[in-house]
Design a protein around this motif. Sequence first.
Motif, short mmCIF file in Angstrom:
data_model
loop_
_atom_site.label_atom_id
_atom_site.label_comp_id
_atom_site.label_asym_id
_atom_site.label_seq_id
_atom_site.Cartn_x
_atom_site.Cartn_y
_atom_site.Cartn_z
N ILE A 277 51.42 30.69 31.28
CA ILE A 277 52.23 31.90 31.27
C ILE A 277 52.28 32.47 32.69
CG2 ILE A 277 51.58 32.39 28.88
CD1 ILE A 277 49.86 34.73 30.00
N TRP A 278 53.13 33.47 32.87
CA TRP A 278 53.21 34.16 34.16
C TRP A 278 52.97 35.65 33.95
CZ3 TRP A 278 56.12 38.22 35.95
CH2 TRP A 278 55.99 38.50 37.32
N PRO A 279 52.07 36.22 34.73
CA PRO A 279 51.16 35.55 35.67
C PRO A 279 50.05 34.81 34.91
CG PRO A 279 50.60 37.86 35.54
CD PRO A 279 51.84 37.70 34.72
N GLU A 280 49.46 33.79 35.56
CA GLU A 280 48.35 33.07 34.94
C GLU A 280 47.18 34.02 34.71
OE1 GLU A 280 47.33 29.56 37.06
OE2 GLU A 280 49.34 28.68 36.92
N LEU A 281 46.47 33.78 33.61
CA LEU A 281 45.45 34.73 33.18
C LEU A 281 44.10 34.57 33.89
CD1 LEU A 281 45.86 34.67 29.29
CD2 LEU A 281 46.37 36.59 30.81
N THR A 282 43.54 35.70 34.26
CA THR A 282 42.11 35.76 34.56
C THR A 282 41.39 35.71 33.22
OG1 THR A 282 42.35 37.03 36.60
CG2 THR A 282 40.26 37.25 35.42
N THR A 283 40.40 34.83 33.10
CA THR A 283 39.80 34.60 31.78
C THR A 283 38.40 34.04 31.92
OG1 THR A 283 40.23 33.51 29.63
CG2 THR A 283 40.74 32.26 31.60
N ILE A 284 37.71 33.94 30.81
CA ILE A 284 36.41 33.27 30.75
C ILE A 284 36.64 31.83 30.32
CG2 ILE A 284 34.22 33.08 29.48
CD1 ILE A 284 34.12 35.35 31.43
N ARG A 285 36.16 30.89 31.13
CA ARG A 285 36.31 29.49 30.73
C ARG A 285 35.19 29.09 29.78
NH1 ARG A 285 34.72 24.21 31.62
NH2 ARG A 285 36.41 22.73 31.19
N GLN A 286 35.58 28.84 28.54
CA GLN A 286 34.66 28.27 27.56
C GLN A 286 34.94 26.76 27.53
OE1 GLN A 286 33.16 28.98 22.97
NE2 GLN A 286 35.18 29.72 23.52
N PRO A 287 33.94 25.93 27.80
CA PRO A 287 34.21 24.48 27.89
C PRO A 287 34.42 23.85 26.51
CG PRO A 287 31.86 24.88 28.14
CD PRO A 287 32.51 26.24 28.06
N ILE A 288 35.56 24.16 25.89
CA ILE A 288 35.81 23.76 24.50
C ILE A 288 35.79 22.25 24.34
CG2 ILE A 288 37.45 23.91 22.58
CD1 ILE A 288 38.48 26.51 23.89
N ARG A 289 36.47 21.54 25.23
CA ARG A 289 36.51 20.07 25.10
C ARG A 289 35.12 19.46 25.24
NH1 ARG A 289 42.02 17.36 27.48
NH2 ARG A 289 43.46 19.01 26.88
N GLU A 290 34.35 19.97 26.21
CA GLU A 290 33.00 19.44 26.39
C GLU A 290 32.11 19.76 25.18
OE1 GLU A 290 34.78 21.14 28.49
OE2 GLU A 290 34.56 20.44 30.57
N MET A 291 32.30 20.94 24.62
CA MET A 291 31.52 21.33 23.45
C MET A 291 31.83 20.44 22.24
SD MET A 291 31.91 25.44 24.00
CE MET A 291 31.13 26.01 22.47
N THR A 292 33.12 20.13 22.05
CA THR A 292 33.48 19.28 20.91
C THR A 292 33.04 17.84 21.13
OG1 THR A 292 35.70 19.00 21.81
CG2 THR A 292 35.40 20.73 20.20
#
Length: 343
Positions: A277-292
Motif C-alpha cells: 500500500i501507499w505509504p508503506e506501513l511502519t509495523t512490527i515484523r512477526q516472522p510468520i513464515r519462519e514460525m510456520t
Amino acid sequence: MAREAECSPMTVSRVINNEGSVRVSTRDAVLKAIEKLNYRPNRAARSLAGGEQLRIALLFDNPSASYLAEFLMGSLEEANRRDIQLVVQSLAEDGSESAKEIIARLVAAGIRGFILPPPLCDDQSILDLIVEGGAIAVAVGPGAASGTGASVMIDDFQAAYDMTSHIIRLGHRRIGFIIGNPEQAASSLRLNGFRQAMTDAGLEMDQGLIVQGRFTYRSGMDAAEKLLSIDPRPTAIFASNDDMAAATVAVAHRRHLDVPNDITVCGFDDTDLARSIWPELTTIRQPIREMTAWAVQTAAAIMRNKRGGDRGNPEVRYMPYKLIRRDSDAAPSLWQDGKRNAP
C-alpha cells in the motif's frame, strides 16, 4: 549427497526424515547439500524401504487474508522441502461439519499431526479434540504455551510496547489504538503492551481512543472512522495488525488526510500488505513464515518420536520480532484542523 555434506548416508537419512541425534552443524550441512543438489525424495524407494510419508493437517479459521497467506506459504514451502503431505482444512462455522467431525474425519484418514494458527491455537477445546483422537498439535502464535502440545510465538506484549514507545518518541501524545479479535489471546497482550507503554511515559489514556476491531480490513475501516471522527482526533493510530492499519490509511485518504504528515499509522505483522500500500506501513515484523516452518518441522519430529515411543515434553519456542520503520509515521504536525497541537 553424503559426500557433499561430508557425513555418513545414515546421517543424511536421519536429517531427511527429521529424526533427532544430529548435531546442528551437521544438519545444516546436509540441508545445504540437499538444496545445492536439488534433491527430491524417491517415494517409491522409501515405500520399499518401509518408510512412510508424513501427513499433517493445517487447520485455519483466520479472517486476515494477508496473515493467512504468509502462514500458508511458510507451511507449504517447508512441507514440500521435507516431502510431507500437507492437508489444508478450514474450521469456519458453515453448518456442514462441526470441528469435532472434521478432526475425526482427518484422523480417520491417517492424519496424526495438526498445525494451528490463531485463533485456533488459543482454543483448548480444539487442542483437546486432537489429543483425544490420538494426534499431536503445534500451536503457532498462541497467547501462552499450552501443555497439550508444542508452541511457537513472539512476545506480543513487548512488541506492542516497543511500537507504542516508538510512536511516543516521535512526539505523539494522543494515540489511538485498534484492538484485534477478542477471541485471540494476542489481542489482549498487544493492548496491554500499548497501555503499559503509555503509562510508563506518563501519558493519560483516553479510553475513547481505544476501539475494538477483529483483525479484518472491514473492522479496521469501522474503527478508523470512529477514531477520526473524534474532536480532537488522534495524531497517531496503532492498529493491532496490518489489515486494520491498511484500512486506517484508506479512511484517512478518503478524509483528505495525509499519511504521515496529518496522521501517523502503524501496524503489526509485516505481511505483504504492509509493503504493497501507499505509504508503506511502519509495523512490527512477526516472522510468520519462519514460525510456520518451525511448526511443520516440529510436528514431524514429534510424530516420528511418538512412533518410537518417546513423547517428550512440549517444546516452546519464542522467535524474535523487529520494528520495521517505513513511510507511514512521522512527528505530529504542529497544527491540526486550524488548531495548535498540545506539546
